[in-house]
Design an enzyme around this catalytic site. Structure first.
Site, PDB file in Angstrom:
ATOM      1  CG  HIS A 144      -0.355  -0.013   2.528  1.00 41.64           C
ATOM      2  ND1 HIS A 144       0.187   1.114   3.107  1.00 41.64           N
ATOM      3  CD2 HIS A 144      -0.186  -1.011   3.431  1.00 41.64           C
ATOM      4  CE1 HIS A 144       0.658   0.820   4.304  1.00 41.64           C
ATOM      5  NE2 HIS A 144       0.447  -0.472   4.525  1.00 41.64           N
ATOM      6  CB  CYS A 204       2.024  -3.497   4.754  1.00 41.52           C
ATOM      7  SG  CYS A 204       0.457  -4.044   5.468  1.00 41.52           S
TER       8      CYS A 204
END
Length: 163
Positions: free
Chosen positions: A128, A140
């Site tokens: 992201h 992430c």
């Protein structure tokens, strides 16, 4: 490895002949991923989907799915839908996908601990947008907005994230 793989290196992610700076989990890379450890899991992770905010950006690829107003991601290991897309109202622990900030305007889904999730092994390992350069994630892999959109537009259903 194939040219369509995203390969994490000490200097960023190599993808289709280019190097993209990125950020990873606050505690680095781990081979023993646990829910909440703030680490990015080592391994070969298939790209299994892409979500986007249709009120903010166009679909980056034809197979991207819009993020709806009720879309959440379960991170409650006691639930059968742990590490998967769920809908509000959802009384258990979860991440809101339709955020006020732009971090999840475009989300690339990996197959970490999916589809047969093991409780406590970690959830929501996405690719992201980063908050700002150098600011770590909760596990992430994150890129600048421009780089994320460049990468997303060139991903294939056979792309993998290699950590």
């Amino acid at each position: 490895m194939t040219p369509d793989d995203l390969v994490l290196t000490p200097r960023g992610v190599r993808f289709q002949g280019q190097l993209y700076p990125c950020t990873i989990g606050k505690t680095g890379i781990t081979r023993n991923k646990r829910e909440g450890d703030k680490a990015t899991p080592a391994g070969i992770h298939r790209i299994v989907g892409m979500l986007y905010r249709p009120d903010r950006i166009p679909a980056p690829v034809p197979w991207a799915m819009p993020i709806g107003t009720r879309d959440l991601w379960s991170d409650d290991g006691t639930q059968g839908d742990y590490n998967s897309l769920v809908q509000a109202p959802y009384p258990h622990s979860h991440e809101v996908l339709r955020r006020a900030d732009p971090l999840y305007d475009l989300v690339i889904l990996t197959d970490w601990n999916w589809p047969d999730a093991v409780a406590g092994r970690g959830s929501a390992i996405f690719i992201h947008q980063q908050r700002r350069p150098g600011y770590p994630t909760e596990g992430c892999v994150a890129f600048s907005r421009a780089h994320l959109h460049q990468i997303a537009a060139r991903l294939t259903r056979h792309s993998r994230l290699i950590v």
